[in-house]
Design an enzyme around this catalytic site. Sequence first.
Site, mmCIF file in Angstrom:
data_model
loop_
_atom_site.group_PDB
_atom_site.id
_atom_site.type_symbol
_atom_site.label_atom_id
_atom_site.label_comp_id
_atom_site.label_asym_id
_atom_site.label_seq_id
_atom_site.Cartn_x
_atom_site.Cartn_y
_atom_site.Cartn_z
ATOM 1 N N PHE A 142 28.703 -2.039 14.094
ATOM 2 C CA PHE A 142 28.502 -3.364 14.703
ATOM 3 C C PHE A 142 29.186 -4.491 13.945
ATOM 4 O O PHE A 142 29.254 -5.596 14.459
ATOM 5 C CB PHE A 142 27.030 -3.649 15.018
ATOM 6 N N ARG A 202 21.674 3.100 5.529
ATOM 7 C CA ARG A 202 21.797 1.649 5.658
ATOM 8 C C ARG A 202 20.527 1.013 5.093
ATOM 9 O O ARG A 202 19.601 1.717 4.685
ATOM 10 C CB ARG A 202 21.995 1.239 7.118
#
Lengths: 588, 77
Positions: free
Chosen positions: A400, A462
Amino acid sequence: MSTPGETAGETVDSAREMLPDNSFLIQYPHVSRVVRSLFLTAFVAFGIGAFMGVLQALHRTGVARLVDSADYYTLLTLHGVLLVIVFTIFFLAGVFAWANTRSLDRPPVSKRFTWFWVATMSVGTAMAGIAILAGLIPSTDISADVLFTFYAPLQAHPIFYIGLAVFIIGTWLAGIDWFRQYLAWRRENAGERIPLQSFMVLTTMLMWFIATMGVAVEVVVFLIPWSLGIMPAPNPLLTRTLFWFFGHPVVYFWLMPAYLLWYTVLPKIAGGRLFSDPLARVVFVLFLLLSTPVGIHHQYVDPGIAEGFKFIAMTNTMFLLLPSLLTAFTVVASIEHGARQRGGTGYFGWLKALPWRDPAFTGMALAGLMFAAGGFSGMINAGMNINYLVHNTIWVPGHFHLTVGTAVALTFMAASYWLVPRITGRKLYSRPIGLFQVVLWFIGMVFMSAAMHRGGLAGIPRRTAEPQYPQVTFETVAGSVSSLRLQLAFGGVLLFVSALLFLMNVGLTAMNNKPARNLDSALPPALSGPDQSPTVLDNLKLWALIAVVLVILAYSLPLYSIVQGAGLYPAGQEASPAVIAPLLEVIA
Amino acid sequence: MTATEAEAETDSAVVGEETYADGTLVRDPDIEESLSQDEYDPKGTLALLLVYFLILALMWTYMYFVEFLGNGATVIG
Ligand code: HEM
Ligand SMILES: [Cu+2]
């Protein structure tokens, strides 16, 4: 909120004298002020968000740990919320205010109402922002370290959720403002096709009204009462599902304004014309229909949602690729048209005839190129089985940052070089710096995003302050993990420098004493105009209705089974900071 | 403005004395010509998109090796 253009009275006057009568600033000084004020908030959020970004990039790679790891989630929340909620939405509100007014050729119905939604959005933002920042001050018991995905069981201070709710209401009022403006136009233009930019604004806002129902219910019905201590902890899966009901379409809320700029502004900058107006309308209708009934694709690994529902979400997602591929065709064909009008030839030779020295053009073109790369990793994410490979790894931020972090953010920066002179009447401070800045963003993102994708394939998680574990060795497909870390950090630093150059350039433009010239705001007509398309495309009520039906079909059964499963308020559910705080003390 | 946008095929004044973005890049009428819809065939776009699809196919193949040959079987369900 100060409005840069109005500070130095004399210069503005002389600048305005040089502007043609048909320029936006002369015709709509009030809307120009609104746009300036929205952009100012967007850019402040962008600056702080980018600073958090570089801190994270340096921290999690171990290159430089300037903050305590226990504060990492505060920074990450600030980064996520400021960039994908504040920066993007304030900027797009500015673009929409400009585009709706420009294409309908009439101002909004009420100035007071316009300022009212600007103020509502701003107050909500301030509340949420203060709640997050207070997390850095231990003496206050206010915090909101819940990340931009803010579902239960992570809990924030009520002021964070209330701020979010106020902000969302502000965006609804903005949508109402643009619809009122359209209806006023409609009364004088019965039977005419909706001007293209306005059509794009309206379809996007319809999509947004539907999408935000999920988050409104999540925040108002569950999170606010829970954080106030009135109600018990809600079913986490339910709040996750309501969040992603909103969390996928919000992606298109960022993207559709970028598309608006690619379809209507980019062809002009390239010296050409939009290839097809009907195709552009079809794309926006498809987004209105398909953006929302896909949110469950973010929950492929959630237990408690049947595989069948996930499969439906996947199928819808694959259909959603269609409008983006149509966009790739239409936008590239429009640019090529410009290149050929300016003497370009051959299969690839025409690329040389494009205005590469214009940062507005180059920025948007590079943003589009990055989006094409993001299309690939998006297709990986969207596949139910292959998603398991990358889920919750750093691959996902790698994806993203290509889409929202570049396709959208870089388009917005590039568009600023075009739009800011038009709403301030001031000449762009430096075109070469602008050009350097957009290219630097692209290069920085190549480094950071590639390293993230590859790190994700190696299994690096993440949302982790210190993803270095003595027991675990990550195995990369090629190259070493330590080189990936360095690439990520290096890319992050380049991006941060690029962000600073952008803010400096725009800030100096807003204070520039040189007037802008030749700011024609008319956009060339499409090669194939709207009258070659069926009028049903403009039937907004019909599309909105179908969109609602699709959402009901996609969500009623999953929501029903979630509520049946664990109930609205499962017993024994606890808020997470209560668990996390002592845990961090043990680690520290 | 509304008219230029909503009406099809108004070729007038599409190419002319105009400057780009911040007024620095001036158009050169000598090399410019107006291309209408019929005269324009976006073959460059086709070429670029074919290149893109080729890259996509190669990347997918690459992912196949990473996912299925690089790791053990993934359990679903
Ligand atoms: C200076 C430029 C930027 C840098 C250096 C940067 C860096 C990073 C890094 C390293 C992460 C991963 C943190 C982790 O998972 O532990 C991250 C997450 C994220 N970034 Fe950025 N970023 C930048 C710009 C942007 C922009 C422009 C956007 C969007 C408009 C964005 C949106 C996000 C979001 C939504 C997350 C996920 C937050 C979460 O997991 O809750 N970033 N960023
Ligand atoms: Cu999604």
